[in-house]
Scaffold this active site. Structure first.
Site, short mmCIF file in Angstrom:
data_model
loop_
_atom_site.label_atom_id
_atom_site.label_comp_id
_atom_site.label_asym_id
_atom_site.label_seq_id
_atom_site.Cartn_x
_atom_site.Cartn_y
_atom_site.Cartn_z
N LYS A 43 58.45 56.21 31.31
CA LYS A 43 58.16 57.29 32.24
C LYS A 43 57.44 56.63 33.44
CE LYS A 43 57.07 60.20 28.23
NZ LYS A 43 56.00 60.81 27.43
N LYS A 65 47.23 56.28 30.01
CA LYS A 65 47.88 57.43 29.36
C LYS A 65 49.35 57.52 29.73
CE LYS A 65 43.91 60.31 28.38
NZ LYS A 65 43.17 61.54 28.67
N THR A 114 45.60 61.23 20.68
CA THR A 114 45.48 59.86 20.18
C THR A 114 44.90 58.93 21.25
OG1 THR A 114 47.87 59.89 20.54
CG2 THR A 114 47.13 59.70 18.27
N GLU A 165 53.96 68.03 29.11
CA GLU A 165 53.43 66.69 29.38
C GLU A 165 52.00 66.71 29.90
OE1 GLU A 165 53.30 63.48 29.83
OE2 GLU A 165 55.21 62.86 28.99
N ASP A 166 51.20 65.70 29.57
CA ASP A 166 49.84 65.63 30.12
C ASP A 166 49.68 64.53 31.16
OD1 ASP A 166 50.08 63.56 28.14
OD2 ASP A 166 47.91 63.32 28.27
N ASP A 204 55.73 65.92 24.80
CA ASP A 204 55.08 64.62 24.78
C ASP A 204 54.16 64.63 23.54
OD1 ASP A 204 53.93 62.16 25.87
OD2 ASP A 204 52.20 63.38 26.38
N LEU A 205 53.73 63.46 23.09
CA LEU A 205 52.89 63.44 21.88
C LEU A 205 51.40 63.33 22.23
CD1 LEU A 205 52.72 63.29 18.75
CD2 LEU A 205 52.92 60.80 18.98
N ASP A 206 51.02 62.15 22.73
CA ASP A 206 49.60 61.91 23.02
C ASP A 206 49.14 62.78 24.19
OD1 ASP A 206 47.07 60.83 23.36
OD2 ASP A 206 47.80 59.15 24.53
N SER A 252 58.23 60.80 23.47
CA SER A 252 56.98 60.04 23.60
C SER A 252 57.23 58.56 23.90
CB SER A 252 56.21 60.16 22.28
OG SER A 252 55.15 59.23 22.21
N ALA A 253 56.29 57.95 24.61
CA ALA A 253 56.37 56.51 24.90
C ALA A 253 55.90 55.69 23.70
CB ALA A 253 55.49 56.18 26.10
P1 B16 Z 1 52.15 52.80 21.15
P2 B16 Z 1 52.79 59.55 24.86
C1 B16 Z 1 51.76 57.07 24.88
O1 B16 Z 1 52.07 58.26 24.18
C2 B16 Z 1 50.25 56.99 25.12
O2 B16 Z 1 49.84 58.03 26.01
C3 B16 Z 1 49.90 55.66 25.75
O3 B16 Z 1 48.51 55.56 25.95
C4 B16 Z 1 50.40 54.53 24.81
O4 B16 Z 1 50.12 53.26 25.40
C5 B16 Z 1 51.90 54.70 24.59
O5 B16 Z 1 52.15 55.98 24.02
C6 B16 Z 1 52.45 53.63 23.64
O6 B16 Z 1 51.90 53.82 22.37
O7 B16 Z 1 51.25 51.62 21.36
O8 B16 Z 1 51.76 53.63 19.95
O9 B16 Z 1 53.60 52.42 21.14
O10 B16 Z 1 51.76 60.20 25.74
O11 B16 Z 1 54.02 59.10 25.62
O12 B16 Z 1 53.12 60.38 23.66
MG MG Z 2 50.89 61.95 26.90
#
Ligand code: B16
Ligand code: MG
Length: 218
Positions: free
Chosen positions: A146, A46, A18, A170-171, A10-12, A115-116
């Site tokens: 997810k 998140k 972030t 994943e967090d 996962d990224l964030d 990542s989302a």
């Molecule tokens: P964006 P992850 C997610 O990243 C974030 O945790 C979530 O807070 C955010 O809304 C989502 O990405 C979408 O991000 O606006 O940059 O498309 O944890 O799946 O890496």
């Molecule tokens: Mg995350």
């Protein structure tokens, strides 16, 4: 190449934090709409997609808006978020992650991003990690968020690996559920009482040891 195992990160919350930038941008948006948004409330966002995050935010503020206005707010939020992302450097890679990736590279183990975030490729570029990943799956490539396993199953496909051989880091609770639904091995980063569905949990990324990684390979 080691074909016994592969990793999907996962990224964030795993590679970088972030969430603090998402929080600043969502809070400013809430304030501009006349209500406050706390750090605790930000926890709910998140791992959640951008569109779903706005819906949650508007629910908190008890505000109903037209689709057109929502689209404009999504653009406004993302522009502010990108102003923070554009200042990111490799200093923001979370503790221990560089060592984990180095271990995987040294042992010829493939890894992907799952990542989302639609901004994921830009963020990886900013922190200098984009070329290290064999494959990237981001919010532009999936239609189901997810806890649906789509993001990780596509990651496994891109890595050319069976899902059971993939380890997800994943967090978010939704991310751990997605990994489990994909039949993958799940590693949660955070509180083990919160991430109790994960196969393994580490308090933070610095706690993932090479001994643990070796035990997973063998
Ligand atoms: P964006 P992850 C997610 O990243 C974030 O945790 C979530 O807070 C955010 O809304 C989502 O990405 C979408 O991000 O606006 O940059 O498309 O944890 O799946 O890496
Ligand atoms: Mg995350």
């Amino acid at each position: 190449m080691n074909t016994k195992i592969a990793f999907i990160f996962d990224l964030d919350g795993v590679i970088v934090d972030t969430a603090k930038y998402h929080f600043l941008a969502w809070r400013n948006l809430a304030n501009s709409l006349g209500f406050d948004f706390t750090k605790k409330q930000n926890e709910q966002l998140k791992g959640v997609s951008r569109v779903a995050s706005l819906e949650l935010l508007l629910k908190i503020g008890n505000i109903k808006l037209s689709e057109e206005k929502k689209q404009a707010l999504l653009i406004q939020k993302n522009e502010e978020y990108l102003s923070y992302v554009n200042k990111m450097t490799s200093d923001e890679i979370l503790p221990g992650i560089a060592k984990v990736l180095e271990f995987l590279i040294d042992n010829k183990i493939k890894f992907a991003l799952g990542s989302a975030s639609k901004n994921a490729p830009l963020i990886l570029k900013k922190v200098g990690l984009i070329n290290k990943f064999t494959a990237i799956v981001d919010g532009n490539q999936v239609s189901k968020a997810k806890p649906d396993p789509e993001v990780f199953l596509l990651g496994a496909k891109k890595l050319d690996m069976n899902p059971e051989k993939c380890v997800v880091v994943e967090d978010a609770i939704a991310g751990v559920k997605a990994a489990n639904a994909a039949d993958m091995i799940s590693i949660g980063i955070g509180d083990k009482t919160v991430l109790n569905e994960a196969n393994y949990v580490f308090e933070d990324t610095s706690k993932i040891t090479t001994e643990f990684l070796k035990s997973l390979i063998n």
